[in-house]
Design a protein around this motif. Structure first.
Motif, mmCIF file in Angstrom:
data_model
loop_
_atom_site.group_PDB
_atom_site.id
_atom_site.type_symbol
_atom_site.label_atom_id
_atom_site.label_comp_id
_atom_site.label_asym_id
_atom_site.label_seq_id
_atom_site.Cartn_x
_atom_site.Cartn_y
_atom_site.Cartn_z
ATOM 1 N N LYS A 151 4.310 3.071 -9.074
ATOM 2 C CA LYS A 151 3.273 2.166 -8.156
ATOM 3 C C LYS A 151 3.780 0.987 -8.618
ATOM 4 C CE LYS A 151 -0.444 5.316 -8.010
ATOM 5 N NZ LYS A 151 0.375 6.586 -8.320
ATOM 6 N N GLU A 166 -10.097 0.424 -2.815
ATOM 7 C CA GLU A 166 -8.680 0.906 -2.775
ATOM 8 C C GLU A 166 -7.696 -0.272 -2.198
ATOM 9 O OE1 GLU A 166 -7.564 4.639 -1.024
ATOM 10 O OE2 GLU A 166 -5.493 4.240 -0.926
ATOM 11 N N ASN A 177 1.029 4.165 -3.253
ATOM 12 C CA ASN A 177 0.815 5.733 -2.838
ATOM 13 C C ASN A 177 1.820 6.453 -3.377
ATOM 14 O OD1 ASN A 177 -2.152 5.804 -1.796
ATOM 15 N ND2 ASN A 177 -1.038 4.930 0.039
ATOM 16 N N LYS A 212 0.826 -1.253 -0.108
ATOM 17 C CA LYS A 212 -0.286 0.143 0.111
ATOM 18 C C LYS A 212 0.901 1.225 -0.007
ATOM 19 C CE LYS A 212 -3.928 2.166 1.635
ATOM 20 N NZ LYS A 212 -5.328 2.390 2.412
#
Ligand code: CP
Length: 309
Positions: free
Chosen positions: A39, A290, A35, A31
Motif C-alpha cells: 500500500k 476508508e 487496495n 485508492k
C-alpha cells in the motif's frame, strides 16, 4: 500535468470545481494502490510533514498520518496537551520553530476559526486545514463528496440534506461549498436555533421537519450536536432533540424512497442516529472513513507537487 490552483488547502471556499475534480481523480489512483497488498508509494519520500492537533481528533489525525506514511513522507506529530503551547508559546512561534527543522507541510487542527489562513499568510510552508473551529473542515467535505460520487457515480444533481447542529459545524459549511461546486442541491434540517443566520446567503433552504427532509433527499448527512462549542441552551434537552431529529430504523422504514446515510463521526449513538441505522445497509459511514485516506494522500501529493513548480 494538472496542478491545483491553490498553494494551501485552507477551505473548500478557495477551491475551483476543477481542483476538486483533480483531487478526486488523484484519489482514485491512490485508492487502487490502497487496495493492493503493498500500500506504500515513494511519492513524498523527500517531504517532511508536521501534524499539529490542538483539538481532539481520532479519524482526521490517524487518516492524515496513514496517508503520509503511505506516501513515504517523514512525519512528526504534536498535540496541544503535550506541547509548549501549554507554557504560553504562540501558534506562530510554535510553527516557526518546527519549520526551522526543515518541515515542508503543516497539517493543522485548531479551535480558532481562521487559524490556517493566518498561518498561510505568516509562514513559509504549505498549510492544510484539518478543521478550524466552526469554520471549515475541507478534507472531510472532500471525502464526503467523494463517497457520494463513489456510491452514485456522480455528485451533480444529487439532493443532500445535512441534519443537526449546522450553526457550530465546520463539516456543514465545507460540505455546502463542496457539494454546490459539484452541482448537488443542498438543504439543511434541524432546530432553527441551530441554524446560522447567513443560511440564505449560502443558497441553502431549511427544513424544520425531519420527515419532509428525508422524503426530499437522496442522501442524509447526519451531524453530532457539538456540545463543546455551545455556551447557550439551543434546545431543551438532548432527549427532546433526539425525539424530533434523531434518525432510527422506524423512521427510515416509513419513507417512500431509499436513502443513503452519512455521518462524519464521532457518532453519539442513540442521540442523532440509532445503531440500527448507523450499522445498516443504508449507511456508508465506514466507506467515508476508508476514502479519507485516499483523499488526504491526494491532497498532500498535489500540494507537494505544486511546491516544486
Ligand atoms: N470527522 C472528524 O473530524 O472526526 P475527528 O474529530 O475524530 O477527527
Amino acid at each position: 500535468m494538472s496542478i491545483l490552483s491553490v498553494n494551501h488547502l485552507l477551505g473548500i471556499k478557495y477551491l475551483k470545481p476543477s481542483d476538486i475534480d483533480l483531487i478526486f481523480k488523484t484519489a482514485d489512483n491512490f485508492k487502487k494502490i490502497l487496495n493492493q497488498p503493498i500500500k506504500k508509494v515513494p511519492s513524498l519520500r523527500d517531504i517532511s510533514i508536521a501534524n499539529l492537533f490542538f483539538e481532539d481528533s481520532t479519524r482526521t489525525k490517524l487518516s492524515f498520518e496513514l496517508a503520509e506514511k503511505r506516501l513515504s513522507a517523514e512525519i512528526i506529530n504534536l498535540s496541544s496537551t503535550s506541547s509548549s503551547v501549554k507554557k504560553g508559546e504562540t501558534l506562530l512561534d510554535t510553527v516557526n520553530n518546527i519549520l526551522a527543522m526543515k518541515v515542508d507541510i503543516i497539517v493543522l487542527r485548531h479551535p480558532n476559526p481562521g487559524a490556517s489562513v493566518f498561518l498561510s499568510r505568516n509562514v513559509d510552508a504549505k498549510i492544510v486545514n484539518a478543521g478550524d473551529g466552526t469554520h471549515e473542515h475541507p478534507t472531510q467535505a472532500l471525502l464526503d463528496a467523494y463517497s457520494i460520487r463513489e456510491k452514485f457515480g456522480n455528485v451533480n444533481g444529487r439532493k443532500v440534506v445535512i441534519i443537526g447542529d449546522i450553526l457550530h459545524s465546520r463539516v456543514a459549511l465545507s460540505n455546502i461549498y463542496c457539494l454546490q461546486k459539484l452541482g448537488a442541491e443542498v438543504r439543511v434540517c434541524g432546530p432553527s436555533s441551530l441554524m446560522p443566520k447567513h443560511l440564505n446567503s449560502l443558497n441553502v433552504e431549511h427544513f424544520s421537519n425531519l420527515d419532509e427532509a428525508l422524503e426530499w433527499c437522496d442522501i442524509a448527512n447526519i451531524l453530532r450536536i457539538q456540545l463543546e462549542r455551545q455556551n447557550l441552551n439551543y434546545f431543551p434537552s438532548l432527549r427532546e432533540y433526539s425525539m424530533r431529529y434523531g434518525i432510527n430504523k422506524k423512521i427510515l422504514d416509513k419513507l417512500t424512497n431509499d436513502i443513503v446515510i452519512m455521518h462524519p463521526g464521532p457518532i453519539n449513538r442513540g442521540v442523532e442516529l440509532s445503531s440500527d441505522v448507523a450499522d445498516s445497509k443504508h449507511s456508508i459511514i465506514l466507506n467515508q472513513v476508508e476514502n479519507g485516506v485516499a483523499i488526504r494522500m491526494a491532497v498532500l501529493y498535489l500540494l507537494a507537487l505544486k511546491k516544486s513548480n
